[in-house]
Design a protein around this motif. Structure first.
Motif, PDB file in Angstrom:
ATOM      1  N   THR A 293       0.832  -1.206   0.000  1.00  0.00           N
ATOM      2  CA  THR A 293       0.000   0.000   0.000  1.00  0.00           C
ATOM      3  C   THR A 293       0.863   1.253   0.000  1.00  0.00           C
ATOM      4  OG1 THR A 293      -1.411  -1.312   1.438  1.00  0.00           O
ATOM      5  CG2 THR A 293      -2.020   0.976   1.096  1.00  0.00           C
ATOM      6  N   VAL A 294       1.845   1.241   0.907  1.00  0.00           N
ATOM      7  CA  VAL A 294       2.733   2.393   0.969  1.00  0.00           C
ATOM      8  C   VAL A 294       3.437   2.589  -0.367  1.00  0.00           C
ATOM      9  CG1 VAL A 294       4.832   3.307   2.023  1.00  0.00           C
ATOM     10  CG2 VAL A 294       3.074   2.260   3.453  1.00  0.00           C
ATOM     11  N   GLY A 295       3.916   1.449  -0.941  1.00  0.00           N
ATOM     12  CA  GLY A 295       4.609   1.520  -2.227  1.00  0.00           C
ATOM     13  C   GLY A 295       3.704   2.088  -3.301  1.00  0.00           C
ATOM     14  N   ALA A 296       2.428   1.650  -3.293  1.00  0.00           N
ATOM     15  CA  ALA A 296       1.491   2.115  -4.319  1.00  0.00           C
ATOM     16  C   ALA A 296       1.262   3.604  -4.193  1.00  0.00           C
ATOM     17  CB  ALA A 296       0.172   1.358  -4.184  1.00  0.00           C
ATOM     18  N   ILE A 297       1.093   4.051  -2.942  1.00  0.00           N
ATOM     19  CA  ILE A 297       0.865   5.487  -2.743  1.00  0.00           C
ATOM     20  C   ILE A 297       2.091   6.276  -3.193  1.00  0.00           C
ATOM     21  CG2 ILE A 297       0.504   7.266  -0.990  1.00  0.00           C
ATOM     22  CD1 ILE A 297      -1.135   5.131   0.551  1.00  0.00           C
ATOM     23  N   ALA A 298       3.281   5.762  -2.799  1.00  0.00           N
ATOM     24  CA  ALA A 298       4.515   6.445  -3.179  1.00  0.00           C
ATOM     25  C   ALA A 298       4.659   6.502  -4.692  1.00  0.00           C
ATOM     26  CB  ALA A 298       5.719   5.744  -2.559  1.00  0.00           C
ATOM     27  N   ASP A 299       4.337   5.366  -5.345  1.00  0.00           N
ATOM     28  CA  ASP A 299       4.453   5.331  -6.809  1.00  0.00           C
ATOM     29  C   ASP A 299       3.459   6.288  -7.451  1.00  0.00           C
ATOM     30  OD1 ASP A 299       6.567   3.716  -7.210  1.00  0.00           O
ATOM     31  OD2 ASP A 299       5.421   1.863  -7.345  1.00  0.00           O
ATOM     32  N   ALA A 300       2.251   6.348  -6.868  1.00  0.00           N
ATOM     33  CA  ALA A 300       1.238   7.247  -7.429  1.00  0.00           C
ATOM     34  C   ALA A 300       1.708   8.687  -7.328  1.00  0.00           C
ATOM     35  CB  ALA A 300      -0.088   7.052  -6.696  1.00  0.00           C
ATOM     36  N   LEU A 301       2.261   9.049  -6.170  1.00  0.00           N
ATOM     37  CA  LEU A 301       2.779  10.408  -5.988  1.00  0.00           C
ATOM     38  C   LEU A 301       3.910  10.676  -6.966  1.00  0.00           C
ATOM     39  CD1 LEU A 301       2.826  10.857  -2.122  1.00  0.00           C
ATOM     40  CD2 LEU A 301       1.537  12.198  -3.785  1.00  0.00           C
ATOM     41  N   ARG A 302       4.821   9.682  -7.065  1.00  0.00           N
ATOM     42  CA  ARG A 302       5.960   9.854  -7.955  1.00  0.00           C
ATOM     43  C   ARG A 302       5.481  10.049  -9.388  1.00  0.00           C
ATOM     44  NH1 ARG A 302       9.207   6.235 -10.660  1.00  0.00           N
ATOM     45  NH2 ARG A 302       8.079   4.447  -9.879  1.00  0.00           N
ATOM     46  N   TRP A 303       4.458   9.246  -9.751  1.00  0.00           N
ATOM     47  CA  TRP A 303       3.926   9.339 -11.103  1.00  0.00           C
ATOM     48  C   TRP A 303       3.342  10.726 -11.358  1.00  0.00           C
ATOM     49  CZ3 TRP A 303      -1.435   9.681 -12.342  1.00  0.00           C
ATOM     50  CH2 TRP A 303      -1.697   9.647 -13.704  1.00  0.00           C
ATOM     51  N   ALA A 304       2.633  11.215 -10.354  1.00  0.00           N
ATOM     52  CA  ALA A 304       1.977  12.504 -10.528  1.00  0.00           C
ATOM     53  C   ALA A 304       2.985  13.641 -10.668  1.00  0.00           C
ATOM     54  CB  ALA A 304       1.047  12.767  -9.337  1.00  0.00           C
ATOM     55  N   PHE A 305       4.157  13.444 -10.112  1.00  0.00           N
ATOM     56  CA  PHE A 305       5.120  14.552 -10.097  1.00  0.00           C
ATOM     57  C   PHE A 305       6.272  14.376 -11.084  1.00  0.00           C
ATOM     58  CE2 PHE A 305       2.980  15.338  -6.119  1.00  0.00           C
ATOM     59  CZ  PHE A 305       2.946  16.713  -6.047  1.00  0.00           C
ATOM     60  N   THR A 306       6.206  13.328 -11.884  1.00  0.00           N
ATOM     61  CA  THR A 306       7.325  13.064 -12.781  1.00  0.00           C
ATOM     62  C   THR A 306       6.958  13.371 -14.227  1.00  0.00           C
ATOM     63  OG1 THR A 306       8.101  11.312 -11.322  1.00  0.00           O
ATOM     64  CG2 THR A 306       8.972  11.324 -13.550  1.00  0.00           C
ATOM     65  N   ARG A 307       7.833  14.101 -14.880  1.00  0.00           N
ATOM     66  CA  ARG A 307       7.674  14.375 -16.313  1.00  0.00           C
ATOM     67  C   ARG A 307       9.023  14.159 -16.972  1.00  0.00           C
ATOM     68  NH1 ARG A 307       3.386  14.705 -14.697  1.00  0.00           N
ATOM     69  NH2 ARG A 307       1.701  16.225 -14.954  1.00  0.00           N
ATOM     70  N   TYR A 308       8.994  13.696 -18.204  1.00  0.00           N
ATOM     71  CA  TYR A 308      10.257  13.693 -18.923  1.00  0.00           C
ATOM     72  C   TYR A 308      10.042  14.179 -20.341  1.00  0.00           C
ATOM     73  CZ  TYR A 308       9.168   9.340 -21.438  1.00  0.00           C
ATOM     74  OH  TYR A 308       8.619   8.399 -22.240  1.00  0.00           O
ATOM     75  N   ARG A 309      11.114  14.581 -20.945  1.00  0.00           N
ATOM     76  CA  ARG A 309      11.006  15.220 -22.244  1.00  0.00           C
ATOM     77  C   ARG A 309      12.264  14.935 -23.040  1.00  0.00           C
ATOM     78  NH1 ARG A 309      10.413  21.647 -22.968  1.00  0.00           N
ATOM     79  NH2 ARG A 309      12.438  21.622 -21.960  1.00  0.00           N
ATOM     80  N   VAL A 310      12.088  14.702 -24.328  1.00  0.00           N
ATOM     81  CA  VAL A 310      13.236  14.501 -25.197  1.00  0.00           C
ATOM     82  C   VAL A 310      13.255  15.630 -26.205  1.00  0.00           C
ATOM     83  CG1 VAL A 310      14.370  12.949 -26.801  1.00  0.00           C
ATOM     84  CG2 VAL A 310      13.026  12.013 -24.939  1.00  0.00           C
ATOM     85  N   THR A 311      14.285  16.431 -26.162  1.00  0.00           N
ATOM     86  CA  THR A 311      14.396  17.498 -27.148  1.00  0.00           C
ATOM     87  C   THR A 311      15.522  17.162 -28.105  1.00  0.00           C
ATOM     88  OG1 THR A 311      16.008  18.768 -25.914  1.00  0.00           O
ATOM     89  CG2 THR A 311      13.708  19.158 -25.385  1.00  0.00           C
TER      90      THR A 311
END
Lengths: 513, 175
Positions: free
Chosen positions: A43-61
């Motif tokens: 559960t903790v891992g899922a919440i952490a992953d959800a937060l991480r997902w929400a705050f992570t962006r990547y971009r290739v220029t």
């Protein structure tokens, strides 16, 4: 062409839902707490992953790959695209179930300087492939993939496969050099890890069975009349059984890790890559840019040389040698014959640097090793004698210390016999090593510094040590104790054009003859 | 550089030998090495000697350390600097940097200019006082740079400047 793509990272699946309720064990707290712990972790891992997902962006220029992440501490990371040396896609079982991949972008970061890898965990499988294609062959996107060029024997080696088993990957051009052979498992199960593995497995099994209320001790007691067998047999059987469990464990481990192993050369517009794919549950794909490859190293461990065991690694810039996942290893541990034939294909140089006869080093090199072995043995005995005199150790340990001397002498002979060097086509070949005899073929054009060393003892014995420094692999490879007369010639050949301006005719030898 | 020819070259039987680099280092470098010897085994010897004088119970043990350190210090004060000065040579051409260093273990190092990554002229406190500098030339290899110690400060700076200019003209990432 500007290619800007913003894709969101996706949460990895968690085992939280799985853990609860599947096992119908009595609901005592003692037997249930591991499950609760697993569920809580999930559960903790899922919440952490959800937060991480929400705050992570990547971009290739055009020039950079960028990543922003972090919930509390915002982190920005960028890698210049021309610095990217490898793009690995790995997947754990849960990633594969969800069609995801973890992409690790290697850009020659210094692990000993605390720099971590650029990891994108986890993105869609198709995105991972597109990233790999995009980052490793910048201009090939969209256009037809041409045949490999720049390799004199590009065709004719290995079988050419168009569209491999992974159909979703689309049309591609790959030369397959090696695939998993089941017999390789023999090379991977007989080592000391077997016992560590067995102890881990047995302890885990014992713990698990105890949770379910099985009396393991009583079960073992009932198997045989241990008292009648005596200590010797009991220990013997124990060691054998543990070893057998370890061997089976390593075998299973080998197959899950190397399932569907394949080594291939895949082509791109900007040169070619050596690609390995392997794994049953966790698939792992490593692409190594061949423009950064400087050679190949085959090492044979001393104790298993009789069965021809060999590890094959590429000598390349920008891949970590310390990484547990061994990105430089292009073959699983296996027979030397396969390693040599793969070396021919990979290096594309004939005769293969690993087949040319090596120049043996002079007998003085053996004398130097015997000398140091004797000095080392004498020092050991002296220390032991001193400790015996001061009553730290019992008297019989002196003999143990003395027994070290013949072992050291044997080691000196083995180390001497491993020495060898040669120049083969574009490669310089160096062989040495006591515990693991390693033969390295290094591109002569990759040598960035030549160093010749001579100690006073070496000078007396007429020996010299030639080191070839390079940016790749271990940074430098050396031929110890080459004949002093030949050392300059060898060093000159090892780095063409480097030493020539500093060479003069040897008047001393002319006068002598 | 007549003295360069008198020493044995690094070659016994081959038809060609490596000639020593053309330039000697500054005579003042001997003082630099002596200062280093005072700092390293010298201060340790002093500490152990003080211990020997003050701590009577440990004398049977400390005498060994005192003797060993005394020998080491005197060798690195009175032998090593002069031996090193006789050995050390350097040369920078348009193609390569070439240095000969060492005393008990000699080392000839040659790096092509096309592979040079950085060039520095480094000055430690003692070198500052003596007007000396160390030229440090690194390549992409992790196995250590070429260090040419005991150069005149201005010479080192001029060489560093010249090498930097040359390496900037050389394309590629020098690996």
């Amino acid at each position: 062409m500007i290619w800007v793509d913003v894709v969101q990272a996706v949460v990895s699946l968690t085992p939280a839902a799985l853990a609860t309720g599947v096992f119908g064990v009595e609901a005592s707290l003692g037997s249930l707490w591991p499950m609760i712990a697993v569920a809580a972790f999930g559960t903790v891992g899922a919440i952490a992953d959800a937060l991480r997902w929400a705050f992570t962006r990547y971009r290739v220029t055009d020039a950079y790959v960028e990543r922003r992440t972090g919930v509390f501490v915002r982190q920005y990371r960028s890698v210049r695209r021309d610095r990217i040396r490898s793009v690995d896609a790995t997947a754990k079982l849960r990633h594969r179930l969800a069609g995801l991949r973890v992409v690790t972008i290697g850009a020659g970061q210094q692990h000993n300087a605390g720099e971590s890898a650029f990891v994108l965990d986890a993105i869609l499988r198709t995105d991972a492939w597109r990233l790999q294609e995009e980052l490793l062959r910048p201009r090939a996107a969209g256009s037809a993939v041409p045949a490999p060029s720049g390799r004199p024997d590009g065709s004719g080696v290995g079988d050419r496969v168009t569209g491999t088993s992974d159909g979703a990957r689309g049309t591609e051009d790959a030369q397959v050099f090696a695939r998993l052979r089941p017999s390789w498992v023999l090379y991977n199960v007989f080592n000391s890890w077997a016992y560590i593995m067995a102890i881990g497995l047995l302890w885990g099994g014992f713990w698990l069975l105890s949770t379910f209320g099985v009396d393991v001790g009583g079960f073992l007691d009932g198997l045989a009349d241990w008292e009648a067998l005596g200590w010797g047999w009991t220990i013997g059987i124990g060691v054998l059984v543990t070893g057998a469990v370890g061997v089976i464990g390593l075998a299973v481990n080998f197959f899950t890790e190397n399932w569907n192993f394949e080594l291939a050369r895949v082509s791109g517009e900007d040169g070619t890559q050596l690609r390995t794919r392997k794994g049953l549950f966790t698939t792992r794909e490593v692409n190594r840019d061949e423009r950064r490859m400087r050679g190949l190293q085959i090492s044979e461990p001393l104790l298993w040389r009789w069965m021809g065991m060999a590890d094959t690694n590429v000598v390349t810039t920008g891949l970590s040698l310390w990484s547990m996942s061994e990105p430089t290893a292009i073959l699983p541990r296996g027979p030397i014959g396969v390693a040599r034939s793969v070396a021919v294909d990979v290096l594309g140089s004939r005769p293969s640097p690993f087949d040319v006869p090596l120049v043996r080093h002079p007998a003085a090199a053996l004398r130097r090793r015997l000398c140091w072995a004797t000095v080392g043995g004498a020092a050991l005995v002296a220390v032991v004698v001193w400790l015996v005199i001061t009553d730290v150790l019992p008297a019989w340990t002196v003999w143990l210390g003395a027994a070290g001397w013949p072992v050291a002498l044997l080691g000196a002979v083995v180390a001497y016999r491993a020495l060898g060097h040669a120049v083969a086509g574009p490669y310089v070949v160096l062989r040495s090593g006591l515990i693991s005899r390693s033969t390295v073929a290094l591109q002569r054009s990759a040598v960035s510094t030549i160093a010749l060393r001579q100690s006073l003892l070496q000078r007396r014995l007429g020996l010299m040590t030639v080191s070839a420094m390079t940016a790749a692999g271990w940074g430098g490879y050396q031929a110890s104790d080459v004949d002093a007369g030949e050392a300059v010639e060898f060093a000159t050949a090892a780095a063409p054009g480097l030493l020539e301006p500093f060479l003069v005719p040897n008047r001393l030898s002319a006068e002598r003859s | 550089m007549a003295s360069a020819e008198q020493r044995r070259p690094p070659s016994g039987t081959g038809a060609l030998r490596l000639r020593p680099p053309g330039n000697r280092i500054e005579r003042k470098a001997v003082w630099w090495w002596i200062a280093q010897a005072v700092v390293m085994p010298g201060s340790l010897l002093a500490a152990v000697s003080v211990g020997y004088l003050l701590w009577e119970a440990a004398r049977p043990w400390l005498i060994v350390a005192v003797v060993v350190l005394a020998v080491l210090t005197s060798v690195s004060l009175f032998v090593e600097p002069f031996w090193r000065y006789a050995v050390h040579r350097w040369e920078v051409t348009d193609e390569a940097v070439y240095a000969l260093t060492g005393w008990l273990v000699r080392e000839w190092r040659v790096a092509p200019i096309s592979r040079i990554q950085t060039v520095d002229a480094v000055r430690g406190p003692v070198e500052q006082m003596l007007g000396l500098a160390t030229l440090r030339v690194t390549t992409a290899s992790s196995r250590g740079p070429i260090n040419i110690g005991g150069l005149d400060r201005d010479v080192a700076a001029a060489i560093a400047e010249r090498l930097t200019a040359v390496t900037q003209r050389t394309p590629g990432d020098a690996t």
